[in-house]
Design an enzyme around this catalytic site. Sequence first.
Site, short mmCIF file in Angstrom:
data_model
loop_
_atom_site.label_atom_id
_atom_site.label_comp_id
_atom_site.label_asym_id
_atom_site.label_seq_id
_atom_site.Cartn_x
_atom_site.Cartn_y
_atom_site.Cartn_z
N THR A 1 -13.19 -3.09 -12.33
CA THR A 1 -14.46 -2.92 -11.63
C THR A 1 -14.66 -1.44 -11.31
O THR A 1 -13.67 -0.73 -11.10
CB THR A 1 -14.45 -3.75 -10.33
OG1 THR A 1 -14.14 -5.09 -10.67
CG2 THR A 1 -15.78 -3.72 -9.61
N LYS B 1 4.51 -6.44 0.19
CA LYS B 1 4.31 -7.01 1.53
C LYS B 1 2.84 -7.40 1.77
O LYS B 1 2.56 -8.43 2.37
CB LYS B 1 4.78 -6.02 2.61
CG LYS B 1 6.31 -5.95 2.67
CD LYS B 1 6.80 -4.84 3.56
CE LYS B 1 6.67 -5.16 5.02
NZ LYS B 1 7.28 -4.08 5.87
N TYR C 1 2.99 -5.32 -8.26
CA TYR C 1 1.61 -5.76 -8.02
C TYR C 1 1.39 -7.16 -8.59
O TYR C 1 0.93 -8.07 -7.90
CB TYR C 1 0.65 -4.75 -8.66
CG TYR C 1 -0.80 -4.98 -8.36
CD1 TYR C 1 -1.28 -4.94 -7.07
CD2 TYR C 1 -1.71 -5.22 -9.40
CE1 TYR C 1 -2.64 -5.14 -6.80
CE2 TYR C 1 -3.06 -5.41 -9.12
CZ TYR C 1 -3.52 -5.36 -7.83
OH TYR C 1 -4.86 -5.55 -7.57
N ARG D 1 -7.44 6.01 -12.10
CA ARG D 1 -7.97 4.98 -12.99
C ARG D 1 -8.92 5.59 -14.01
O ARG D 1 -9.38 6.72 -13.86
CB ARG D 1 -8.74 3.94 -12.20
CG ARG D 1 -7.85 3.07 -11.38
CD ARG D 1 -8.78 2.23 -10.58
NE ARG D 1 -8.05 1.57 -9.53
CZ ARG D 1 -7.95 0.25 -9.44
NH1 ARG D 1 -8.51 -0.52 -10.32
NH2 ARG D 1 -7.28 -0.27 -8.45
N ASP E 1 -1.94 -3.01 9.89
CA ASP E 1 -1.22 -3.34 8.66
C ASP E 1 -1.12 -4.87 8.61
O ASP E 1 -0.44 -5.47 9.44
CB ASP E 1 0.18 -2.70 8.70
CG ASP E 1 0.97 -3.02 7.45
OD1 ASP E 1 0.59 -3.95 6.69
OD2 ASP E 1 1.99 -2.35 7.23
N ALA F 1 -8.10 -12.16 -2.90
CA ALA F 1 -8.39 -11.23 -3.99
C ALA F 1 -7.19 -11.20 -4.91
O ALA F 1 -6.17 -10.59 -4.61
CB ALA F 1 -8.66 -9.83 -3.44
N ASP G 1 -7.92 -2.51 8.20
CA ASP G 1 -7.36 -1.64 7.15
C ASP G 1 -6.33 -0.74 7.82
O ASP G 1 -6.48 -0.39 8.99
CB ASP G 1 -8.47 -0.78 6.53
CG ASP G 1 -8.16 -0.39 5.10
OD1 ASP G 1 -8.91 -0.83 4.20
OD2 ASP G 1 -7.17 0.33 4.87
N ASN G 2 -5.28 -0.37 7.09
CA ASN G 2 -4.33 0.59 7.67
C ASN G 2 -4.50 1.97 7.04
O ASN G 2 -3.73 2.88 7.33
CB ASN G 2 -2.88 0.10 7.53
CG ASN G 2 -2.44 0.00 6.09
OD1 ASN G 2 -3.24 0.17 5.17
ND2 ASN G 2 -1.16 -0.29 5.86
N LYS H 1 0.72 -10.64 -6.38
CA LYS H 1 -0.52 -11.42 -6.48
C LYS H 1 -0.24 -12.83 -6.99
O LYS H 1 -0.91 -13.79 -6.59
CB LYS H 1 -1.52 -10.70 -7.39
CG LYS H 1 -2.07 -9.40 -6.80
CD LYS H 1 -2.95 -9.63 -5.58
CE LYS H 1 -3.67 -8.36 -5.15
NZ LYS H 1 -4.44 -8.56 -3.90
#
Length: 319
Positions: free
Chosen positions: A180, A96, A150, A191, A56, A119, A31-32, A154
Amino acid sequence: MRILITGAAGFLGSHLSDRLLADGHEVIGMDNFITGSPDNIAHLASNENFQFYKRDVSNYIFVPGKVDGILHFASPASPNPLSKSGYFNLPIQTMKAGALGTHNCLGIARRDGSRFILASTSEIYGDPEVHPQAESYPGNVDPVGERAVYDEAKRFAESMTMAYHRFHGVNTGIVRIFNTYGPRMDLDDGRALPNLLKQALLGQPLTVYGEGKQTRSFCYVDDLVDGIIRLLYSDEHLPVNIGNPVEMTILEFAEAINRVTGNKAGITFMENARSARDPQRRQPDITRALNLLKWEPGVNLEEGIRRTVPFFKQKLGLS
Ligand code: UDP
């Protein structure tokens, strides 16, 4: 198995790490921290089956030794235009992570012969014209729309994954994740659940955008993780929706939160800052998950909210 999880310090990545460690696997987390939090994996620091690398994934990544499984979960994911950690404010990193990050992970999967899980998201369906959304629906996405950084990242990631499967024979899977919620969500990412549950626990009115008639279908995190693990252990290559098919309006969702928390401050209707970019309806068709993985969710909304409250209280300093 030895499993690499990108985005391991995120909401879903950290729960997946916990579950895989509990199942007896070795986990390599990356994880970054641009949207994930060290707090989410702090409890794993002393676990000898967990290794962590701050990286990254959109840059070249090196993993020493062979991995048997890869879960590519690194990406900003909040659609809130006001949130610093939302993809509107991290548009290039989002593209990216989906494009270059997916390519890098697929490279490792090809090298090691690993099972690779991407994912993906219900957002690849855009503002859907069919309801509920089955995997066969190709979606309604504007490539230059505001959510496109986004959605299209994906969508590209799914295409790249299928290319590695078809052209290089990599054992790939794609999970399309619907809304979720649960412990370890970022309280400030804007959210619906974090905003409304935080407001409820502070005794404030809940901010419902528009008239609250837009619908979503919310899945408790443990159910979602179970579906993803079943996909990992399977050899299904085509996309599988994982989400809870119980659809409700955002107004009903807010009312459930007030009911469970006993909040008496009611609901405030606000102008929807997302308006044009806020999908009106969303509900997964989970027939494929049911048939292929024997999966369906088991935690209802009120129970899921109850299980989420202690984490929120702790973060808010209320417990
Ligand atoms: N929403 C709301 N109040 C809030 C935050 C969100 O009414 O304080 C609405 C938002 O407009 C959307 C739905 O809740 O229709 C779900 O939003 P979320 O950010 O959780 O994710 P999305 O499903 O849009 O990706």
